[in-house]
Write a protein that holds these residues in place. Structure first.
Motif, short mmCIF file in Angstrom:
data_model
loop_
_atom_site.label_atom_id
_atom_site.label_comp_id
_atom_site.label_asym_id
_atom_site.label_seq_id
_atom_site.Cartn_x
_atom_site.Cartn_y
_atom_site.Cartn_z
N CYS A 71 0.80 -1.24 0.00
CA CYS A 71 0.00 0.00 0.00
C CYS A 71 0.82 1.27 0.00
O CYS A 71 0.33 2.32 -0.38
N LYS A 72 2.07 1.20 0.45
CA LYS A 72 2.82 2.45 0.52
C LYS A 72 3.08 3.03 -0.87
O LYS A 72 3.36 4.21 -0.99
N ALA A 73 2.96 2.22 -1.92
CA ALA A 73 3.14 2.74 -3.28
C ALA A 73 2.05 3.76 -3.60
O ALA A 73 2.30 4.75 -4.29
N GLY A 215 14.77 -4.50 -1.89
CA GLY A 215 14.94 -3.12 -2.32
C GLY A 215 14.05 -2.89 -3.52
O GLY A 215 13.21 -3.73 -3.84
N SER A 216 14.24 -1.76 -4.21
CA SER A 216 13.34 -1.44 -5.30
C SER A 216 13.83 -0.22 -6.08
O SER A 216 14.32 0.71 -5.45
N PRO A 217 13.68 -0.14 -7.38
CA PRO A 217 13.25 -1.24 -8.25
C PRO A 217 14.43 -2.15 -8.59
O PRO A 217 15.56 -1.69 -8.69
N GLY A 252 8.72 -7.22 -2.53
CA GLY A 252 8.37 -6.60 -3.81
C GLY A 252 9.62 -6.15 -4.52
O GLY A 252 10.63 -6.85 -4.49
N GLY A 253 9.55 -4.98 -5.15
CA GLY A 253 10.72 -4.45 -5.83
C GLY A 253 10.70 -4.67 -7.33
O GLY A 253 11.68 -4.35 -8.02
N PHE A 254 9.61 -5.22 -7.87
CA PHE A 254 9.53 -5.52 -9.30
C PHE A 254 9.53 -4.21 -10.09
O PHE A 254 8.74 -3.31 -9.82
N SER A 294 4.19 -12.79 -2.84
CA SER A 294 4.96 -11.67 -3.39
C SER A 294 4.22 -10.39 -3.07
O SER A 294 3.00 -10.39 -2.87
N GLU A 295 4.96 -9.29 -3.00
CA GLU A 295 4.39 -8.03 -2.54
C GLU A 295 4.66 -6.87 -3.49
O GLU A 295 5.37 -5.93 -3.14
N PRO A 296 4.13 -6.90 -4.71
CA PRO A 296 4.38 -5.79 -5.62
C PRO A 296 3.63 -4.53 -5.19
O PRO A 296 2.48 -4.62 -4.75
N GLY A 297 4.27 -3.40 -5.28
CA GLY A 297 3.61 -2.12 -5.05
C GLY A 297 3.71 -1.31 -6.33
O GLY A 297 2.75 -1.15 -7.08
N ARG A 298 4.94 -0.87 -6.60
CA ARG A 298 5.23 -0.08 -7.79
C ARG A 298 4.68 -0.71 -9.07
O ARG A 298 4.10 -0.03 -9.91
N ALA A 299 4.89 -2.02 -9.22
CA ALA A 299 4.55 -2.67 -10.49
C ALA A 299 3.04 -2.77 -10.71
O ALA A 299 2.58 -3.01 -11.82
N ALA A 394 3.09 5.30 -8.75
CA ALA A 394 3.65 4.77 -7.51
C ALA A 394 4.63 5.75 -6.88
O ALA A 394 5.44 6.35 -7.59
N TYR A 395 4.55 5.87 -5.57
CA TYR A 395 5.50 6.70 -4.80
C TYR A 395 5.52 8.15 -5.26
O TYR A 395 6.53 8.83 -5.09
N CYS A 396 4.44 8.62 -5.86
CA CYS A 396 4.31 10.07 -6.13
C CYS A 396 3.25 10.62 -5.18
O CYS A 396 3.61 11.21 -4.17
C1 LIG Z 1 8.08 -1.24 -0.23
C2 LIG Z 1 7.84 -2.66 0.06
C3 LIG Z 1 7.29 -3.48 -0.93
C4 LIG Z 1 6.93 -3.01 -2.30
O1 LIG Z 1 7.98 -2.54 -3.05
P1 LIG Z 1 7.70 -2.16 -4.59
O2 LIG Z 1 9.00 -1.72 -5.08
O3 LIG Z 1 6.72 -1.04 -4.60
O4 LIG Z 1 7.21 -3.37 -5.26
C5 LIG Z 1 7.05 -4.79 -0.60
N1 LIG Z 1 7.34 -5.29 0.62
C6 LIG Z 1 7.86 -4.51 1.59
C7 LIG Z 1 8.12 -5.10 2.91
C8 LIG Z 1 8.13 -3.19 1.35
O5 LIG Z 1 8.66 -2.43 2.31
#
Ligand SMILES: *Cc1c(COP(=O)(O)O)cnc(C)c1O
Length: 437
Positions: A71-73, A215-217, A252-254, A294-299, A394-396
């Motif tokens: 959700c932070k994305a 990390g990300s991306p 995440g980090g995709f 898996s935890e995609p946010g940005r993607a 994302a992240y804006c």
């Molecule tokens: C930020 C974060 C994500 C998501 O990262 P994205 O680059 O947006 O995919 C997933 N898991 C955790 C624990 C995070 O802190």
């Protein structure tokens, strides 16, 4: 323009006969007149496609898996409802994000609480509501959550966030899984092993698995494989302590493409590397294959969002550069200033015209670092023209601030030719509402 539409804009983006950028069937010039600028436009079809692609590509390769949206994305109640409809879970990192997913009416069992410094209150709110998992990040939190769960007469399912010591080759500010990081229990130092023993001994915590987020991306699949090898070997060693690895959460980090030359792996490539490594390592270590998360946010949200600004002042410094200033900037998109992030830009009301000059797109905030695009190739712009930045979902808005007491922008969800306001533009009253004169 065709190349940009294919690589960085939402999948519904086109240019109409008037030469205007169109997203979700809506003319961006009309949207700017109706809702004002700066405006964030989210394309419903792209959002749904991204959710479905993640679910499909992971489920096609691995028996039991779950996709959890970070959700932070970008957390907005209407958007969270849409993602819940698509079957995603939700990963939150604060009491505020927890409140947002609650307000969206999502199933609490699909919620993961993360964070390197969760407060007692946040833990109480999460346990009280019945979140599916709390992801443990440090020793203080292990004992605090044990107390909170005991008081609530609950047994809370938890994951341990480990730091496997893998460098994902991204910006130093967004690298999280290396040894020298504030996040997670390091495997190399023995602290992750100690955390496993403590969690297994806790009466009100049930340790169901392990988590890492590198990390990300991350533009490569190799770091996920390496982290899985290290983490699964650790899980295998911890069997004799009593750990049964029921869930492996790979974070995440995709990556997504921000500019036309960036070539992130397809979701299928990430899914292939992760599931293949997980299956292969489990087989060779004799581990029962765990559930994969898996935890995609940005993607999920990044490619669906387009930021729209109005051009104002122009300053040409002969022999140096030309600044074109817009009505937003680091208040709604801090990524260029924070991480040297790069973006493409187009003139939305003349999207068919070829570029004729090289300019720097500056924001309106009182910082020299408030530059949105250092090198933009645009047709000659005049005040009143509209500039659109793709890949801005994302992240804006989620990192937006009220610096200079700027009201944060409006946001619309577009699809099938209609637009729905999902967050109204802030007013001066909103800005001053919490002041106590
Ligand atoms: C930020 C974060 C994500 C998501 O990262 P994205 O680059 O947006 O995919 C997933 N898991 C955790 C624990 C995070 O802190």
């Amino acid at each position: 323009m065709q190349e940009l539409l294919r690589t960085v804009f939402p999948s519904t983006a086109t240019v109409n006969a008037r030469g205007h950028l169109v997203v979700g069937g809506c003319d961006v010039v009309d949207l700017s007149m109706e809702f004002g600028t700066p405006l964030y436009v989210f394309d419903e079809q792209t959002l749904r496609e991204r959710c479905r692609e993640f679910l499909r590509e992971f489920q096609a390769r691995y028996r039991e898996c779950q996709v959890v949206y970070a959700c932070k994305a970008f957390a907005n109640v209407a958007l969270l409802r849409l993602l819940a409809e698509e079957g995603l879970g939700f990963d939150v990192v604060s009491g505020g994000e927890l409140a947002a997913v609650r307000a969206a009416g999502v199933d609490s069992r699909l919620v993961y609480l993360h964070g390197n410094n969760k407060s007692r209150q946040e833990l109480e709110e999460a346990v009280g509501w019945g979140v599916g998992r709390v992801v443990m990040d440090n020793f203080q939190e292990l004992s605090m959550l044990e107390e909170v769960a005991a008081e609530a007469r609950r047994v809370q399912e938890v994951l341990l966030r480990v730091s496997p010591g893998v460098d994902p080759h991204t910006h130093v500010h967004t690298t999280t899984g290396v040894l020298d990081s504030k996040f997670g229990f390091p495997i190399a130092t023995g602290q992750a092993g100690e955390a496993v023993r403590l969690a297994l001994a806790s009466r009100h915590l049930r340790l169901v698995g392990l988590h890492f987020h590198l990390g990300s991306p991350i533009f490569e699949t190799g770091p996920y494989r390496e982290a899985l090898r290290i983490t699964l070997a650790f899980a295998s060693r911890m069997r004799e302590e009593g750990l049964a690895l029921g869930e492996m959460n790979v974070g995440g980090g995709f990556a997504i493409a921000y500019t036309r030359d960036q070539k992130p792996p397809a979701v299928a490539e990430y899914a292939e590397a992760i599931s293949e490594e997980l299956v292969g390592q489990c087989r060779s270590l004799g581990l029962e294959p765990p559930r994969l998360t898996s935890e995609p946010g940005r993607a999920i949200v990044g490619p669906a969002g387009v930021a729209v600004y109005t051009v104002g002042a122009r300053k040409a410094i002969p022999g140096v550069r030309t600044y074109v200033s817009v009505d937003g900037g680091m208040g709604d998109n801090i990524r260029p200033a924070l991480y040297d992030a790069t973006y493409e830009a187009v003139v939305a009301n003349r999207a068919g015209q070829p570029p004729s000059e090289r300019v720097t797109i500056a924001g309106k905030f009182c910082e020299s670092g408030d530059i949105l695009v250092r090198e933009a190739h645009l047709p000659a712009t005049q005040p009143g023209d509209l500039i659109a930045l793709p890949a801005a979902g994302a992240y804006c808005p989620s990192m937006a601030s009220n610096y200079n007491l700027a009201p944060r922008p409006a946001m619309v969800l577009v699809g099938g030719g209609s637009a729905r306001l999902i967050r109204r533009r802030e007013t001066y009253q909103d800005l001053l509402a919490a002041d106590v004169p």
